[in-house]
Scaffold this motif. Structure first.
Motif, short mmCIF file in Angstrom:
data_model
loop_
_atom_site.label_atom_id
_atom_site.label_comp_id
_atom_site.label_asym_id
_atom_site.label_seq_id
_atom_site.Cartn_x
_atom_site.Cartn_y
_atom_site.Cartn_z
N PRO A 1 -2.12 26.69 -1.71
CA PRO A 1 -2.97 27.89 -1.73
C PRO A 1 -2.15 29.16 -1.91
CG PRO A 1 -3.65 26.44 0.03
CD PRO A 1 -2.40 25.85 -0.53
N ARG B 1 -17.03 20.81 -9.31
CA ARG B 1 -16.67 19.56 -8.63
C ARG B 1 -17.29 18.34 -9.30
NH1 ARG B 1 -15.94 20.25 -2.40
NH2 ARG B 1 -14.25 18.94 -3.09
N GLY C 1 -14.24 26.57 -11.68
CA GLY C 1 -13.66 25.25 -11.40
C GLY C 1 -14.27 24.60 -10.18
N MET C 2 -15.31 25.23 -9.63
CA MET C 2 -15.90 24.71 -8.38
C MET C 2 -17.08 23.79 -8.62
SD MET C 2 -14.31 26.01 -5.70
CE MET C 2 -15.46 26.27 -4.37
N SER D 1 -2.18 31.37 -5.35
CA SER D 1 -2.64 32.77 -5.28
C SER D 1 -1.61 33.70 -5.88
CB SER D 1 -2.88 33.17 -3.82
OG SER D 1 -3.75 32.27 -3.20
N PHE E 1 -7.52 38.94 -0.01
CA PHE E 1 -8.76 38.35 -0.53
C PHE E 1 -8.42 37.13 -1.39
CE2 PHE E 1 -11.49 38.02 -4.29
CZ PHE E 1 -12.69 37.70 -3.70
N VAL E 2 -7.42 37.32 -2.29
CA VAL E 2 -7.06 36.23 -3.19
C VAL E 2 -6.58 35.03 -2.38
CG1 VAL E 2 -5.34 35.51 -4.90
CG2 VAL E 2 -6.54 37.66 -5.20
N PHE E 3 -5.74 35.29 -1.39
CA PHE E 3 -5.17 34.17 -0.63
C PHE E 3 -6.23 33.49 0.24
CE2 PHE E 3 -2.99 32.64 3.27
CZ PHE E 3 -2.40 31.53 2.70
N THR F 1 -4.22 24.40 -10.82
CA THR F 1 -3.88 23.94 -9.47
C THR F 1 -2.94 22.74 -9.55
OG1 THR F 1 -5.81 22.50 -9.36
CG2 THR F 1 -6.08 24.71 -8.49
N ILE G 1 -9.79 32.75 -2.22
CA ILE G 1 -9.57 31.87 -3.37
C ILE G 1 -8.58 30.76 -3.01
CG2 ILE G 1 -8.79 31.77 -5.76
CD1 ILE G 1 -9.73 34.71 -6.00
N GLY G 2 -7.39 31.18 -2.51
CA GLY G 2 -6.35 30.19 -2.23
C GLY G 2 -6.73 29.21 -1.15
N ARG G 3 -7.20 29.74 0.00
CA ARG G 3 -7.52 28.86 1.12
C ARG G 3 -8.92 28.29 1.01
NH1 ARG G 3 -4.23 29.63 5.76
NH2 ARG G 3 -5.52 27.99 6.63
N GLY G 4 -9.84 29.06 0.45
CA GLY G 4 -11.24 28.65 0.45
C GLY G 4 -11.62 27.77 -0.73
N MET G 5 -11.12 28.12 -1.92
CA MET G 5 -11.62 27.45 -3.12
C MET G 5 -10.63 26.44 -3.70
SD MET G 5 -13.13 30.98 -4.55
CE MET G 5 -14.04 30.56 -6.03
N VAL G 6 -9.35 26.79 -3.68
CA VAL G 6 -8.37 25.91 -4.32
C VAL G 6 -8.35 24.51 -3.70
CG1 VAL G 6 -5.89 25.57 -4.69
CG2 VAL G 6 -6.94 27.74 -5.28
N PHE H 1 -4.59 41.01 -2.26
CA PHE H 1 -3.91 39.72 -2.20
C PHE H 1 -4.43 38.90 -1.02
CE2 PHE H 1 -0.45 36.73 -1.34
CZ PHE H 1 -0.42 36.12 -2.57
N LYS I 1 -10.72 22.84 -2.53
CA LYS I 1 -11.88 22.08 -3.02
C LYS I 1 -11.63 21.62 -4.45
CE LYS I 1 -15.16 24.30 0.01
NZ LYS I 1 -15.87 25.56 0.16
N VAL I 2 -11.06 22.52 -5.26
CA VAL I 2 -10.74 22.14 -6.65
C VAL I 2 -9.74 20.98 -6.62
CG1 VAL I 2 -9.64 22.94 -8.76
CG2 VAL I 2 -11.17 24.45 -7.52
N GLN I 3 -8.74 21.13 -5.75
CA GLN I 3 -7.70 20.12 -5.65
C GLN I 3 -8.29 18.79 -5.16
OE1 GLN I 3 -4.63 21.04 -6.70
NE2 GLN I 3 -4.25 18.86 -6.64
N PHE J 1 -2.35 35.59 -9.36
CA PHE J 1 -2.54 37.03 -9.16
C PHE J 1 -1.53 37.80 -10.01
CE2 PHE J 1 -2.39 40.82 -6.16
CZ PHE J 1 -3.66 41.25 -6.49
#
Lengths: 261, 164
Positions: free
Chosen positions: A92, A57, A54-55, A96, B24-26, A72, B29-34, B22, B36-38, A100
């Motif tokens: 976020p 963009r 999804g990156m 997650s 790593f996921v947070f 999201t 993925i959660g902080r780093g990638m989401v 978790f 940007k997707v958003q 998960f």
């Protein structure tokens, strides 16, 4: 798994250290890389791969990007509906959490036993779900006291409580609040465990009745097998619903912390 | 139930790997990638809203331009009609004047012609009188041998002519 024709439906939850890491330890605690840890890593990696798709963009998204943005967007609307505009900063975390748990539940349902692997659902362990539940509850506490200070205790006195009722209501509300991490963690653990036990018991019926004779196999065995198909579909639904419930309850609790009530 | 039976040996490993994965996921993925997707989805929403607004504004501008065009059209039509009416009135006035002038010219010409005709007929009458008087004197002289005076002959002719 099957010892002298006896099938233990609980064996699927057994944790076994892998790759000879039995005695791996950190500060005196055993941190062996187990089959449970393997599935945690698998869930994280699958989620990572999913979100990487999804990156791209792109302004006009492809199917994969659309799917990631749908997820999201789903979490965003969940948080906006339950917490309001202030809930966006939890996207976020709740994303997650939801993804998960969802992937853990679904990966645990994969019929990997067919190719000799042992599927494992780490969300059927309260040591795992408990960590997530305590994390969510801690965030609620931290946000609540950070934003409202000691005023956060007014959460335990609902609006319009008559003054003489406060000494009674306060402990009740406090207990119901303190129970939240347990209900959050145990709900997921119980739902996943029950579903997997049921599937395993029915699978045992199929095997044992077939071993007992053709007549039993065709009657009890096939009936159990048909039931298993339905319950497998139900389990997929439960996997999604339990992940959703965890995320939903987390956002409902976050709403208490953000806005009191 | 292994969840409870194994808890003493496995809780540390479970919590450790849970926090690690978790985490790593947070964080990744959660902080780093989401976000940007958003952000991409938000940018798209903003672009769609912006485009719609622009289209709406363009539509309003087009309506305005059409209204403007209509008023200007009506104005120029009115102006053209006014010019036409003025030109018509002027032309009518001019032709009236010319007609009047022509009438006057014709009238003077007719007058002059009439005067000339009158003069000519008077001259002709005078001529006739003279000729008639001479003829009358000749006739009187032939018949009676009397030489009538010019005066008498003239009077006689005048009397005869007056009687017609």
């Amino acid at each position: 798994m099957a010892e002298s024709g006896k099938i233990d439906p609980m064996h699927q939850f057994a944790i076994e250290p892998l790759f000879g890491t039995d005695h791996l330890s950190l500060g005196g605690y055993n941190i062996a890389f187990t089959n449970s840890a393997l599935y945690m890593v698998a869930a994280a990696v699958v989620l990572w791969i999913f979100v990487i798709g999804g990156m791209k963009r792109e302004l006009v998204p492809g199917r994969w990007q659309m799917a990631v943005e749908y997820m999201t967007g789903f979490i965003k609307s969940l948080l906006i509906a339950n917490v309001g505009e202030g809930g966006k900063k939890y996207i976020p975390y709740v994303f997650s959490l939801f993804m998960f748990i969802l992937l853990a539940n679904l990966l645990g349902l994969l019929p990997l036993g067919l190719i000799g692997l042992h599927p494992f659902t780490f969300t059927s362990h309260f040591t795992a779900t408990g960590v997530l539940a305590i994390l969510s509850f801690s965030i609620v506490l931290i946000v609540g006291f950070w934003k409202h200070g000691l005023h956060f205790f007014s959460l335990f006195v609902p609006h319009g409580t008559p003054l003489p009722m406060i000494p009674v209501i306060f402990p009740i509300e406090l207990v119901s609040f303190m129970v939240r991490p347990f209900s959050l963690g145990l709900r997921l653990f119980v739902a996943m465990t029950a579903g997997h036990v049921l599937l395993k018991v029915l699978a045992g019926f199929v095997i044992n009745s077939s071993n007992a004779g053709v007549g039993y196999g065709l009657t009890v065995g096939s009936a159990s097998f048909i039931l298993m198909i339905g319950i497998s579909a139900l389990e997929v639904l439960v996997a999604v619903i339990q992940a959703y419930v965890f995320a939903l309850l987390t956002s409902v609790y976050l709403n208490d912390a953000e806005n009191l009530h | 139930m292994p969840q409870i039976a194994q808890i003493a040996e496995t809780y540390a490993s479970q919590i450790f790997w849970m926090l690690l994965t978790f985490g790593f996921v947070f964080f990744v993925i959660g902080r780093g990638m989401v976000p940007k997707v958003q952000a991409t989805a938000d940018a798209r929403d903003a672009k769609i809203t912006g485009d719609l607004d622009a289209a709406k504004a363009a539509f309003a501008r087009a309506d305005e331009a059409e209204a403007d065009y209509r008023t200007r059209d009506a104005e120029s039509r009115a102006a053209a009609q006014a010019t036409l009416a003025r030109a018509k009135a002027e032309a009518a006035k001019a032709s009236e004047g010319q007609l009047a002038a022509a009438d006057a010219e014709i009238a003077t010409r007719i007058g002059a012609a009439e005067a000339r005709i009158q003069a000519a007929s008077q001259a002709a009458m005078a001529e006739i009188e003279t000729v008639a008087a001479e003829a009358a004197r000749d006739m009187v002289a032939r018949i009676s041998g009397v030489n009538a005076s010019d005066e008498a002959a003239r009077n006689a002719v005048k009397a005869a002519l007056a009687h017609g």
